[in-house]
Write an enzyme that holds these catalytic residues in place. Structure first.
Site, PDB file in Angstrom:
ATOM      1  N   ASP A 205      69.605  37.486 102.124  1.00  0.00           N
ATOM      2  CA  ASP A 205      69.158  38.885 102.065  1.00  0.00           C
ATOM      3  C   ASP A 205      67.717  38.940 101.540  1.00  0.00           C
ATOM      4  OD1 ASP A 205      70.219  38.061  99.510  1.00  0.00           O
ATOM      5  OD2 ASP A 205      70.104  40.128  98.842  1.00  0.00           O
ATOM      6  N   HIS A 530      73.953  32.272 107.349  1.00  0.00           N
ATOM      7  CA  HIS A 530      73.785  33.710 107.108  1.00  0.00           C
ATOM      8  C   HIS A 530      72.450  33.859 106.385  1.00  0.00           C
ATOM      9  CE1 HIS A 530      75.125  37.866 106.247  1.00  0.00           C
ATOM     10  NE2 HIS A 530      74.421  37.695 105.142  1.00  0.00           N
ATOM     11  N   ASP A 572      80.545  27.656 110.192  1.00  0.00           N
ATOM     12  CA  ASP A 572      79.117  27.705 110.552  1.00  0.00           C
ATOM     13  C   ASP A 572      78.869  28.894 111.478  1.00  0.00           C
ATOM     14  OD1 ASP A 572      76.463  27.237 110.971  1.00  0.00           O
ATOM     15  OD2 ASP A 572      76.779  25.614 112.428  1.00  0.00           O
ATOM     16  N   GLU A 581      75.989  31.242 103.636  1.00  0.00           N
ATOM     17  CA  GLU A 581      74.694  31.804 103.267  1.00  0.00           C
ATOM     18  C   GLU A 581      73.876  30.699 102.588  1.00  0.00           C
ATOM     19  OE1 GLU A 581      74.934  35.585 101.264  1.00  0.00           O
ATOM     20  OE2 GLU A 581      72.753  35.809 101.186  1.00  0.00           O
TER      21      GLU A 581
END
Ligand code: 9MR
Length: 619
Positions: A205, A530, A572, A581
């Site tokens: 993020d 991610h 994955d 992530e």
């Protein structure tokens, strides 16, 4: 590295070398018997042989693990071109793995010391992924894991000459950041705008969290304190590489300068995070333009900040000519944070509660922490070691009876132990007893780790407890390695670093999933982390050098996992944020572990200066 492409290449290569069946020996009788069809199918690669896909040092332990039922009793090390069988060994007895239904057999080829590129063969199976044996075998990985932080830099563009094909524009300038209503004070009323540029994105993020910077910065700074000579010459091709500061510290300074902006100059308190209200979509940095906020100050963030600044101060004090005012600024920021914490000893960041009271609701990572004794101990320790002021020592003493365990972002007491013990020889007399106690406790944990390796189905330290398989389990493996390296500093005993090496082998492929968990390394490597830039940049290969979270039976992302047992619950897929992530705290632990190995390889006899001429023992 493209998994599928390599499989295909392997097949092609092997079809060319078809007189190399059965451990690579030219066995004409068998060739006739088997025919072409079985030849082709037997020559593909298998992940059933779990191997460190990056490789091994010439004179270190070398273990591969075969999973599933196998009829064979032996294995062979074969040259990568499939021509020559160079070593034969026996497979160990079948073991049952503790946290999955996997059965394993160990292939130990530690006695094979030849350098080069190899594969393993076991009758009845396809061949293993290729691997290398040489000195400095992890050197590219060591640099890439540190370079991973450059790719996480917010607010600046990543230029092609440093970022290669992963170059990108800037994003999240954070020149205009709002004081969130939860953070309003008289000095900074609602609507106040501050500037908070730079720093690393936390993970997949695009937000920036002080608490997670605590352990991350500490791990990188400690890597430098533990291996200064090694890091002094390590270059990672970043914009600052030509300056007179080691690149690991250049990278740290990029985040440190951001951290300063997170402290309210009016009172010394530190905002918990700089964030969007909601997670961005799967887009490149810079695409979204939503408002950014600094949210409520918290005691955890403020103490973690104080600790990092104190540690940074003592390191940058020695670099006054390159960074004239930095150490003084760090020391001042650290003291101001400490005094805020004394006045606000237990302000929790409780996102759910804040969202009931303030708008906009904040729904990004919480990094909430209720237990703060460890943060107090850690901040006090860094400040004590840097300032030698007894006042801080007395704070450490207050919680000295609290138990200490492997560190994580919300459990930082062990970071205090590492620092006290690093400076054990320059401690005042009154600290002798405490240092002894810390040493005993750390060695006790390290000895327990080593004691259980023989019983582990993968012969690793990682995976001895079900609790190892949490969100970010790969950082558990790396942090166990760091703890063991600290045990080596205390004892001088090589066995602890050998234990740490088992976990590096785990991370690079000797695990129940068969994945080499760092992007860009190994044959079977995460392709879909991610990680927003890796998803959105239109480039097949993910950004390299990033350690993915790893098996996590919690599977909080609710994605469709093929396996759900603790050791195998890894997926994955970019959907799988609970196991796939990437995050700065996990990467920092990888940076420490792999660079420590590179720094220690000769001192410990894992590599020898003339090892390229070493011949194998049984051939
Ligand atoms: O690493 C964190 C893990 O220990 C927590 O269980 C999890 C849920 O709160 O959050 C993880 O941290 C994430 C953070 O909240 C936001 N950025 C991504 C982090 C890694 O997944």
């Amino acid at each position: 590295m493209n998994y599928r492409k390599l499989y295909a290449q392997g097949l092609l290569l092997q079809l060319k070398k078809r007189a190399t069946l059965l451990c690579g020996k030219k066995n004409l009788f068998l060739l006739v018997l088997l025919g072409l069809h079985s030849l082709a199918s037997s020559q593909k690669l298998t992940d059933q042989i779990k191997i460190n896909q990056v490789g091994y040092y010439p004179t270190s332990s070398k273990i591969a693990v075969v999973t599933g039922k196998v009829a064979a009793y032996s294995f062979c090390v074969v040259s990568a071109d499939g021509k020559d069988t160079l070593y034969e060994g026996s497979l160990g007895n079948e073991r049952k793995s503790a946290y999955s239904s996997t059965v394993t057999r160990i292939a130990d080829f530690s006695l094979f010391k030849k350098t080069g590129d190899f594969i393993l063969r076991i009758q009845g199976l396809k061949q293993s992924f290729p691997f290398t044996i040489k000195n400095d075998v992890y050197s590219e990985l060591a640099k890439a894991s540190l370079k991973g932080f450059y790719y996480q830099r917010s607010s600046i563009a990543l230029e092609e000459k440093y970022a290669g094909k992963w170059n990108r524009g800037p994003g999240h300038p954070d020149a205009v950041v709002y004081i969130h209503p939860s953070a309003v004070t008289d000095d900074r009323p609602a609507g106040t705008v501050v500037s908070s540029p730079g720093g690393w994105y936390d993970a997949g993020d695009y937000n920036k969290y002080i608490v997670n910077c605590g352990i991350t910065m500490s791990t990188l700074l400690s890597a430098y304190e533990d291996f200064p000579n090694y890091f002094d010459s390590l270059k990672t091709n970043i914009p600052e590489s030509e300056d007179k500061i080691p690149d690991i510290l250049n990278e740290v300074v990029y985040n440190l300068r951001w951290m300063f902006t997170m402290q309210d100059p009016n009172d010394g308190g530190v905002y918990h995070k700089c964030t969007n209200a909601d997670f961005d979509g799967m887009v490149m940095p810079g695409v979204t333009k939503g408002p950014r906020y600094v949210v409520q100050k918290s005691t955890a963030a403020t103490l973690d900040f104080a600790a990092v600044m104190a540690q940074a101060a003592r390191i940058f004090k020695k670099m006054k000519s390159q960074l004239p005012r930095l150490a003084d600024s760090c020391l001042k920021a650290s003291a101001n944070a400490w005094y805020w914490a004394l006045k606000h000893p237990s302000v929790e960041y409780d996102q759910a509660r804040l969202n009931k009271e303030y708008k906009p609701a904040i729904n990004t990572g919480a990094y909430g922490d209720k237990k703060l004794e460890d943060e107090w101990t850690w901040a006090a320790t860094e400040m004590f070691v840097t300032s030698k002021n007894k006042m801080y020592f007395e704070v450490i003493e207050q919680n000295i009876n609290d138990s200490v365990t492997l560190p994580s972002w919300n459990n930082v007491r062990m970071l205090a132990y590492y620092t006290m013990l690093r400076f054990r020889n320059s401690m005042p007399k009154y600290a002798t007893e405490m240092v002894q106690l810390m040493k005993q406790r750390l060695l006790k944990i390290a000895n327990e780790y080593l004691g259980q390796v023989p019983a582990n189905a993968f012969a690793t330290v990682m995976g001895q407890s079900k609790k190892d398989f949490v969100w970010g389990s790969n950082s558990v493996a790396a942090n166990q390695g760091i703890l063991l390296i600290n045990a080596y500093f205390l004892s001088g005993e090589k066995k602890y670093v050998s234990g740490a090496l088992t976990n590096l082998h785990y991370l690079l492929g000797r695990n129940a999933t068969g994945y080499c968990f760092v992007t860009g390394f190994g044959t079977k490597s995460p392709m879909h982390p991610h990680h927003r830039p890796s998803i959105a940049d239109g480039i097949d290969e993910p950004i390299p050098g990033l350690l993915v979270g790893g098996p996590n039976p919690g599977r909080q992302d609710k994605c469709h996992y093929l396996f759900s047992e603790p050791e195998t619950s890894y997926l994955d897929s970019d959907c799988a944020y609970a196991s796939n992530e990437i995050a700065i705290n996990w990467n920092a632990a990888m940076v420490y572990l792999v660079n420590a190995m590179e720094a220690l390889q000769f001192e410990l006899g894992f590599s020898e200066n003339n090892s390229s001429t070493t011949t194998t023992l049984n051939k």
